[in-house]
Every structure is written in structure tokens, then in C-alpha cells.
Design a protein around this motif. Structure first.
Motif, PDB file in Angstrom:
ATOM      1  N   PHE A 141      -6.521  31.964 -24.291  1.00 45.85           N
ATOM      2  CA  PHE A 141      -5.137  32.094 -24.736  1.00 45.85           C
ATOM      3  C   PHE A 141      -4.688  33.545 -24.706  1.00 45.85           C
ATOM      4  O   PHE A 141      -3.532  33.838 -24.393  1.00 45.85           O
ATOM      5  CB  PHE A 141      -4.991  31.527 -26.144  1.00 45.85           C
ATOM      6  CG  PHE A 141      -3.578  31.513 -26.642  1.00 45.85           C
ATOM      7  CD1 PHE A 141      -2.661  30.591 -26.168  1.00 45.85           C
ATOM      8  CD2 PHE A 141      -3.149  32.438 -27.584  1.00 45.85           C
ATOM      9  CE1 PHE A 141      -1.347  30.576 -26.618  1.00 45.85           C
ATOM     10  CE2 PHE A 141      -1.840  32.440 -28.039  1.00 45.85           C
ATOM     11  CZ  PHE A 141      -0.933  31.503 -27.553  1.00 45.85           C
ATOM     12  N   LEU A 142      -5.612  34.460 -25.009  1.00 46.24           N
ATOM     13  CA  LEU A 142      -5.278  35.883 -25.011  1.00 46.24           C
ATOM     14  C   LEU A 142      -4.831  36.355 -23.635  1.00 46.24           C
ATOM     15  O   LEU A 142      -4.064  37.314 -23.515  1.00 46.24           O
ATOM     16  CB  LEU A 142      -6.481  36.695 -25.497  1.00 46.24           C
ATOM     17  CG  LEU A 142      -6.286  38.205 -25.681  1.00 46.24           C
ATOM     18  CD1 LEU A 142      -5.162  38.494 -26.665  1.00 46.24           C
ATOM     19  CD2 LEU A 142      -7.580  38.855 -26.148  1.00 46.24           C
ATOM     20  N   TRP A 143      -5.300  35.688 -22.588  1.00 48.26           N
ATOM     21  CA  TRP A 143      -4.898  36.040 -21.218  1.00 48.26           C
ATOM     22  C   TRP A 143      -3.368  36.001 -21.086  1.00 48.26           C
ATOM     23  O   TRP A 143      -2.772  36.812 -20.382  1.00 48.26           O
ATOM     24  CB  TRP A 143      -5.545  35.063 -20.243  1.00 48.26           C
ATOM     25  CG  TRP A 143      -5.305  35.375 -18.793  1.00 48.26           C
ATOM     26  CD1 TRP A 143      -4.236  35.014 -18.032  1.00 48.26           C
ATOM     27  CD2 TRP A 143      -6.169  36.138 -17.940  1.00 48.26           C
ATOM     28  NE1 TRP A 143      -4.366  35.487 -16.756  1.00 48.26           N
ATOM     29  CE2 TRP A 143      -5.552  36.185 -16.666  1.00 48.26           C
ATOM     30  CE3 TRP A 143      -7.401  36.765 -18.121  1.00 48.26           C
ATOM     31  CZ2 TRP A 143      -6.121  36.843 -15.583  1.00 48.26           C
ATOM     32  CZ3 TRP A 143      -7.970  37.417 -17.045  1.00 48.26           C
ATOM     33  CH2 TRP A 143      -7.339  37.460 -15.797  1.00 48.26           C
ATOM     34  N   PHE A 144      -2.754  35.043 -21.777  1.00 45.57           N
ATOM     35  CA  PHE A 144      -1.302  34.875 -21.700  1.00 45.57           C
ATOM     36  C   PHE A 144      -0.574  35.463 -22.906  1.00 45.57           C
ATOM     37  O   PHE A 144       0.627  35.694 -22.853  1.00 45.57           O
ATOM     38  CB  PHE A 144      -0.963  33.378 -21.598  1.00 45.57           C
ATOM     39  CG  PHE A 144      -1.646  32.686 -20.461  1.00 45.57           C
ATOM     40  CD1 PHE A 144      -1.191  32.856 -19.159  1.00 45.57           C
ATOM     41  CD2 PHE A 144      -2.760  31.894 -20.682  1.00 45.57           C
ATOM     42  CE1 PHE A 144      -1.832  32.230 -18.102  1.00 45.57           C
ATOM     43  CE2 PHE A 144      -3.406  31.264 -19.633  1.00 45.57           C
ATOM     44  CZ  PHE A 144      -2.948  31.427 -18.335  1.00 45.57           C
ATOM     45  N   ASN A 145      -1.318  35.694 -23.998  1.00 49.47           N
ATOM     46  CA  ASN A 145      -0.716  36.176 -25.234  1.00 49.47           C
ATOM     47  C   ASN A 145      -0.816  37.689 -25.381  1.00 49.47           C
ATOM     48  O   ASN A 145      -0.219  38.272 -26.278  1.00 49.47           O
ATOM     49  CB  ASN A 145      -1.386  35.488 -26.424  1.00 49.47           C
ATOM     50  CG  ASN A 145      -0.725  35.776 -27.756  1.00 49.47           C
ATOM     51  OD1 ASN A 145      -1.378  36.179 -28.712  1.00 49.47           O
ATOM     52  ND2 ASN A 145       0.583  35.586 -27.841  1.00 49.47           N
TER      53      ASN A 145
ATOM     54  N   VAL B 100     -10.096  23.700 -27.642  1.00 50.71           N
ATOM     55  CA  VAL B 100     -11.185  23.666 -28.626  1.00 50.71           C
ATOM     56  C   VAL B 100     -11.691  22.245 -28.820  1.00 50.71           C
ATOM     57  O   VAL B 100     -12.905  21.989 -28.794  1.00 50.71           O
ATOM     58  CB  VAL B 100     -10.717  24.253 -29.978  1.00 50.71           C
ATOM     59  CG1 VAL B 100     -11.783  24.043 -31.055  1.00 50.71           C
ATOM     60  CG2 VAL B 100     -10.405  25.730 -29.838  1.00 50.71           C
ATOM     61  N   THR B 101     -10.763  21.319 -29.000  1.00 58.84           N
ATOM     62  CA  THR B 101     -11.144  19.921 -29.232  1.00 58.84           C
ATOM     63  C   THR B 101     -11.850  19.342 -28.012  1.00 58.84           C
ATOM     64  O   THR B 101     -12.896  18.687 -28.127  1.00 58.84           O
ATOM     65  CB  THR B 101      -9.904  19.073 -29.570  1.00 58.84           C
ATOM     66  OG1 THR B 101      -9.239  19.638 -30.695  1.00 58.84           O
ATOM     67  CG2 THR B 101     -10.295  17.648 -29.885  1.00 58.84           C
TER      68      THR B 101
ATOM     69  N   GLY C 154     -14.037  30.862 -26.979  1.00 57.62           N
ATOM     70  CA  GLY C 154     -13.630  30.742 -25.579  1.00 57.62           C
ATOM     71  C   GLY C 154     -12.155  30.444 -25.433  1.00 57.62           C
ATOM     72  O   GLY C 154     -11.458  31.024 -24.585  1.00 57.62           O
ATOM     73  N   ALA C 155     -11.645  29.539 -26.272  1.00 57.57           N
ATOM     74  CA  ALA C 155     -10.222  29.215 -26.229  1.00 57.57           C
ATOM     75  C   ALA C 155      -9.381  30.428 -26.620  1.00 57.57           C
ATOM     76  O   ALA C 155      -8.303  30.661 -26.058  1.00 57.57           O
ATOM     77  CB  ALA C 155      -9.930  28.047 -27.166  1.00 57.57           C
ATOM     78  N   GLY C 156      -9.896  31.210 -27.577  1.00 58.16           N
ATOM     79  CA  GLY C 156      -9.188  32.414 -27.984  1.00 58.16           C
ATOM     80  C   GLY C 156      -9.036  33.396 -26.842  1.00 58.16           C
ATOM     81  O   GLY C 156      -7.959  33.963 -26.617  1.00 58.16           O
TER      82      GLY C 156
ATOM     83  N   LEU D  37      -2.146  39.911 -31.638  1.00 59.13           N
ATOM     84  CA  LEU D  37      -2.687  40.490 -32.866  1.00 59.13           C
ATOM     85  C   LEU D  37      -3.540  39.498 -33.641  1.00 59.13           C
ATOM     86  O   LEU D  37      -4.572  39.859 -34.202  1.00 59.13           O
ATOM     87  CB  LEU D  37      -1.553  40.994 -33.763  1.00 59.13           C
ATOM     88  CG  LEU D  37      -1.980  41.612 -35.106  1.00 59.13           C
ATOM     89  CD1 LEU D  37      -2.878  42.827 -34.868  1.00 59.13           C
ATOM     90  CD2 LEU D  37      -0.779  42.005 -35.936  1.00 59.13           C
ATOM     91  N   ALA D  38      -3.153  38.237 -33.693  1.00 60.89           N
ATOM     92  CA  ALA D  38      -3.907  37.246 -34.465  1.00 60.89           C
ATOM     93  C   ALA D  38      -5.060  36.654 -33.666  1.00 60.89           C
ATOM     94  O   ALA D  38      -6.167  36.501 -34.178  1.00 60.89           O
ATOM     95  CB  ALA D  38      -2.976  36.131 -34.948  1.00 60.89           C
ATOM     96  N   ILE D  39      -4.834  36.318 -32.407  1.00 62.73           N
ATOM     97  CA  ILE D  39      -5.861  35.610 -31.636  1.00 62.73           C
ATOM     98  C   ILE D  39      -7.068  36.499 -31.363  1.00 62.73           C
ATOM     99  O   ILE D  39      -8.203  35.998 -31.262  1.00 62.73           O
ATOM    100  CB  ILE D  39      -5.276  35.050 -30.317  1.00 62.73           C
ATOM    101  CG1 ILE D  39      -6.207  33.997 -29.724  1.00 62.73           C
ATOM    102  CG2 ILE D  39      -4.981  36.166 -29.333  1.00 62.73           C
ATOM    103  CD1 ILE D  39      -6.429  32.785 -30.577  1.00 62.73           C
TER     104      ILE D  39
END
Length: 359
Positions: free
Chosen positions: A251-255, A83-84, A246-248, A198-200
Motif C-alpha cells: 500500500f505504501l507504494w501508492f500512499n 491481509v485477509t 507485506g500489505a503495508g 505517515l500511518a502505514i
């Protein structure tokens, strides 16, 4: 940085004029953040595994969760970096709101990192105490509220969904109100982060929703047409929200179930605070209760459960709180709980966007 490097060249090369458009930069901020997560994800997971930063699973939870013990956590550092990095590349860095949002992301991420580090690396069972964590969150949130308040022409009037003429103005009281929104959002996302993805998922949905609100609030003509509070300079937050979405997804790809990595407090506290800060800047603070309604429900389930337990000396409303564990103990498979909660988050986001016209 890309914006500052290439847009000035539009006087020589007309094609670079495209960098002036927030929509263009938002798309590429989203893609940049996604690919940062996607490409660095396997390396981050290997590093966390090598450091033995494994998730602790409490024994009183659903028995199926015991197999997740040892799954790398603190993956939220990847989200924050993505994100940063994407925001720094594609946003206008002269915009104050961009730096306020990055402060929220990095500041709350640091609090979560300290908590995770003490718990996972230093093996201190509780990490930061609840009082220490809350004190740090409140102080940082008050600073963020103050910085927003000090931006020239920033309005302290509150927008009440569905009521265009109801705009209470708390004045100086806006600063603690903004802090309440930010801290509340941060902890609500933290409580929701209990199942794989669940959160992302809802964070990504909420970021996409606020991406639209940021663009609308930052566009004077559209804001006037829709009769919402215009916020000069708020349009650049669209780029940040795009990076967060986009970052979410990256990350969801692995989460996603079964998760290869968890975000930990470093991720959940930062993501929740980011949404709260964006809600403050876009003047849609109260609407966050609807946009992030799933997080609100999860937080309330814990509050009601604890309160009822104390009042009745041991009785419970739910089989277990937060609410997602209640449905697990009722026999719902974990993927079903996750996807159904995502559906609720999408429905709430759609209702939230309808407030642009229903006033």
C-alpha cells in the motif's frame, strides 16, 4: 488454504514438508499480500476515482494540504483484502487466534467502511457520529477480548516490559482491559493517518516487530529461554503479522508522498485494531505503548491539546494537533515530517525488541 492443500502431501512428496515451517509461510504470506496490493492498487485507485470517493480537506489545516482534495480515499479496503487473502492462503485455519485476528481486521474495517461510505459516497459530512463509532468499537473489542479469554489455557496475566516477575492478573477484568488496548490502538492509528504514508509506515514497522514476538511466544523453548509468557498456537499469528507487513509495504507504494490514494477510516481503524489484537494474543499488551509509541504520542497530543484548550479557554500547547501538523506549521516540509516520524517508529521498535533480553 495452500497450507491445508499442500502440507498433507508431504508424506508422498518430501518437498512439501517445507509448509510446516511458520517462517517459510510467513515469508510467502508477506510476498503474497505485497503483490496483491501492488497488482490491484492501480485498479482500486481507478475505481475509487470513478466513484468520486475523494478526500475532504479541512480548511483550518495546513494550506499545502488543499491540493490533496479529491485524492481517492477508502484505499484501506485494498489492505484488508490483501491481509485477509494472504492469511487465508498461508496460515493454519484451524488455529483460533488466526480467526480472532481476522475478526478484528474485518470488524473494525467494516466500522471504518460504514463511516467512510456515509461521508464520501452518501456525502454525509460527519459519517457516523463519534458516539456511534465508539460504541461499535467497544462492543466489537469486548467480543474479541472475550473470545481470546475463552481460548483454553489462555493466560490473563499481564507482561510488564523489563520486569520478568511483575505479572499482575486482572482475571475477568482482562476482557475490558483487552478491549481498551484494541480500541485505543485503533483510534491512535486513525489520528496518525494525516500525512502521506505517515500511518502505514509505522503500522508496517509495528507488524514486523510483533511478528517476532508472535514467533517467540509460540515457540515453547524460546519463550522459556527468554522468560516470556508462552502462548500455545500463537506462532500462527506470525503468518498474519507477515501478511500485514507485506500489505503495508504494498500500500505504501501508492500512499507514499505524493499519495495516489489514502487508506481512510476503513484502513486506519482496521490496522490499529489488528495491532491491538495481536498485542493481546502475544501477551505483549503493555509493550504496545512502546512498539506503537508514535501512535501514542500522536493520540496524546490531541488529548492534551483539547484538554488544555478547554481549561485555559482558548490557549493551545501545539500550533495544531495531531502533532505532525504542529511540525508542518513550524515549516517542516511534509516528507521530512513523515521520514522523521518513521525513524522514531523504528527506534521505538528496536527498544521494544530489546525487552526480550532486558528483564
Amino acid at each position: 488454504m495452500i497450507y491445508h492443500l499442500l502440507y498433507p502431501l508431504h508424506t508422498t512428496i518430501a518437498a512439501f514438508n517445507v509448509f510446516r515451517y511458520i517462517t517459510f509461510r510467513t515469508i510467502y504470506a508477506s510476498l503474497t499480500a505485497f503483490f496483491i496490493c501492488f497488482l490491484l492498487g492501480p485498479w482500486v485507485i481507478r475505481r475509487l476515482s470513478a466513484m468520486q470517493v475523494g478526500q475532504y480537506i479541512r480548511e483550518e489545516g495546513p494550506k499545502e494540504h488543499q491540493k490533496k482534495a479529491g485524492t481517492p480515499t477508502m484505499g484501506g479496503v485494498l489492505i484488508i483484502f490483501a491481509v485477509t487473502g494472504a492469511t487465508m492462503l498461508w496460515a493454519d485455519l484451524t488455529n483460533r487466534y488466526v480467526w480472532i485476528t481476522l475478526l478484528a481486521t474485518l470488524g473494525f474495517g467494516t466500522i471504518g467502511f460504514i463511516d467512510d461510505y456515509l461521508m464520501q459516497v452518501k456525502k454525509r459530512n460527519l459519517g457516523l457520529t463519534a458516539r456511534q463509532k465508539m460504541a461499535l468499537q467497544v462492543l466489537l473489542a469486548l467480543l474479541i477480548g472475550l473470545l481470546a479469554y475463552l481460548v483454553p489455557d489462555f493466560s490473563t496475566k499481564l507482561s510488564v516490559p523489563f520486569f520478568k516477575r511483575l505479572t499482575p492478573d486482572p482475571g475477568w477484568g482482562y476482557i475490558p482491559f483487552a478491549a481498551l488496548v484494541i480500541v485505543g490502538a485503533s483510534n491512535a492509528v486513525n489520528l496518525t493517518d494525516g500525512l502521506d504514508g505517515l500511518a502505514i509506515g509505522p503500522v508496517t514497522i509495528a507488524a514486523t516487530t510483533y511478528m517476532i514476538f508472535a514467533y517467540v511466544a509460540g515457540h515453547a523453548r524460546i519463550a522459556e529461554y527468554l522468560q516470556i509468557t508462552p502462548v500455545a498456537g500463537c506462532g500462527e499469528i506470525t503468518v498474519y503479522c507477515g501478511a500485514l507487513a507485506g500489505a503495508g509495504l504494498g500500500f505504501l507504494w501508492f500512499n507514499a508522498y505524493p499519495a495516489q490514494v489514502f487508506m481512510g477510516d476503513v484502513g486506519s481503524l482496521a490496522m490499529g485494531a489488528s495491532l491491538g489484537t495481536v498485542a493481546v494474543i502475544t501477551k505483549q499488551e503493555i509493550l504496545l505503548v512502546l512498539v506503537g509509541g508514535l501512535f501514542v504520542i500522536e493520540a496524546l497530543s490531541v488529548i492534551f491539546q483539547v484538554g488544555f484548550f478547554k481549561m485555559t479557554k482558548g490557549r493551545r500547547i501545539f500550533r495544531m494537533a495531531p502533532l505532525h501538523h504542529h511540525f508542518e506549521l513550524k515549516g517542516w516540509p511534509e516528507p521530512k515530517v513523515i521520514v522523521r516520524f518513521w525513524i522514531i517508529a523504528i527506534a521505538l521498535a528496536l527498544v521494544s525488541m530489546s525487552t526480550l533480553k532486558l528483564r
